[in-house]
Design an enzyme around this catalytic site. Structure first.
Site, short mmCIF file in Angstrom:
data_model
loop_
_atom_site.label_atom_id
_atom_site.label_comp_id
_atom_site.label_asym_id
_atom_site.label_seq_id
_atom_site.Cartn_x
_atom_site.Cartn_y
_atom_site.Cartn_z
NE ARG A 61 -76.42 -10.79 18.61
CZ ARG A 61 -77.53 -11.48 18.84
NH1 ARG A 61 -77.98 -12.32 17.91
NH2 ARG A 61 -78.19 -11.37 19.96
CG HIS A 65 -73.15 -13.42 21.59
ND1 HIS A 65 -74.49 -13.45 21.94
CD2 HIS A 65 -72.90 -12.12 21.27
CE1 HIS A 65 -75.02 -12.24 21.83
NE2 HIS A 65 -74.06 -11.42 21.41
CG ASN A 93 -76.23 -16.55 22.96
OD1 ASN A 93 -75.89 -15.42 22.63
ND2 ASN A 93 -75.43 -17.36 23.65
N PRO A 160 -72.49 -8.53 27.42
CG PRO A 160 -71.14 -7.47 25.85
CD PRO A 160 -71.29 -8.75 26.60
CG HIS A 190 -73.56 -3.13 16.99
ND1 HIS A 190 -73.78 -2.46 18.17
CD2 HIS A 190 -73.54 -4.44 17.32
CE1 HIS A 190 -73.90 -3.32 19.17
NE2 HIS A 190 -73.76 -4.53 18.67
CG ASP A 250 -70.30 0.74 5.75
OD1 ASP A 250 -70.73 0.59 6.93
OD2 ASP A 250 -71.07 0.98 4.80
#
Length: 319
Positions: A61, A65, A93, A160, A190, A250
């Site tokens: 992440r 970012h 953040n 986003p 995610h 996965d």
């Protein structure tokens, strides 16, 4: 950990001569100047994972970012100075973590090859290692980024948001040269991580004038989320995993999406157009297909030119 390396789904993509003409990047950029660069970063990511299973999600992440604001220039790692708040202190953040992994890698690399390896390259390598060490694919990372000197908290409003619809998502990604396929593929990140209640509260309470809960959500799943995140939630740490296997890279994210068990509005938005929905089905049916696409999209995103000008000696402050 050996099982992770031996995952039958792991794809080793060898890119022998990837070059990004915009800033002379290549996969063997440090071959002669700092050959230990990649092993050192991998060691620090692995060490961080042993102590904290959420480190891979944090590093992936963080890199995302970073690249979405001013390009991939490690501006997300800079500390705020005085009244000038940096990106890491911008609202989206605040929950970023695992900065210490970047710090430790930088410290060791400075002792081995001073002033050579950029913080931006360390972020890109750490994101790759975070994915690979979590059972996902690995790839050769184009290197040669420079570190930026500007970091502004207000710029994080350009990221986003989890409440975005498909048109807002597409605009955000296309502005950065990323395609519809990149959008669906990178959303698959995610598969790692956790979200606090505030990021999906809009789907489980007061959704609209007719429904308290987003009717597209699986009712039992929504009920579980409402129990964890009541409308007047006071528990700061409360939230939910982003998929059923939050520490394993996965394709479970896509399977859950098709079951009405996605966490964010931006996740569910991927089902709102025929082209994005088709990709969700493709990746839910083939983990190997997802891995192949993810490698391509990550390389593309990680080479967004940040326009950096220096090699920071300390990732948290400009030289």
């Amino acid at each position: 950990m050996a099982a992770v390396f031996l995952s039958m789904f792991t794809i080793i993509l060898i890119i022998s001569s990837v070059v990004c003409s915009s800033n002379s990047m290549s996969v063997d950029y440090y071959k002669h100047t700092c050959p230990e660069a990649e092993p050192v970063v991998a060691k620090m990511v692995h060490k961080g994972m042993i102590n904290d299973k959420t480190v891979p999600a944090g590093l992936l992440r963080m890199h995302f970012h970073d690249c979405f604001i001013r390009g991939c220039d490690a501006s997300v790692v800079l500390n705020s100075t005085g009244k000038e708040k940096a990106e890491k202190d911008g609202g989206p953040n605040i929950s970023l973590h695992a900065f210490y992994v970047i710090d430790h890698a930088k410290e060791e690399l400075e002792s081995k090859c001073p002033g050579v390896v950029s913080c931006a390259d360390i972020l890109a390598l750490a994101a790759r290692d975070a994915v690979a060490l979590s059972g996902g694919p690995t790839w050769d990372v184009p290197q040669g980024r420079k570190d930026g000197r500007i970091s502004k908290a207000n710029d994080t409003l350009q990221l986003p948001f989890p409440t975005f619809n498909i048109s807002q998502l597409h605009q955000s990604f296309s502005q950065r040269g990323l395609s519809w396929e990149d959008l669906v593929t990178l959303s698959g990140g995610h598969t790692l991580g956790f979200s606090h209640c505030s990021s999906f509260q809009n789907r489980i309470h007061n959704f609209n004038s007719l429904n308290d809960v987003d009717p597209t959500m699986n009712p039992a799943f929504a009920g579980d989320l409402r129990r964890v995140c009541p409308i007047h939630n006071k528990v700061k740490s409360a939230g939910a995993n982003l998929d059923s296997s939050p520490t394993l890279f996965d394709n479970a994210y896509y399977k859950m999406l098709l079951q009405g068990k996605s966490i964010f509005s931006s996740d569910h938005a991927l089902l709102s157009t025929s082209k994005t929905k088709a990709l969700v089905h493709k990746f839910a049916a083939s983990q190997e297909g997802f891995f192949e696409a993810f490698v391509k999209s990550m390389i593309k995103m990680s080479t967004i030119n940040g326009g950096g000008t220096e090699i920071r000696l300390n990732c948290r402050v400009v030289n």
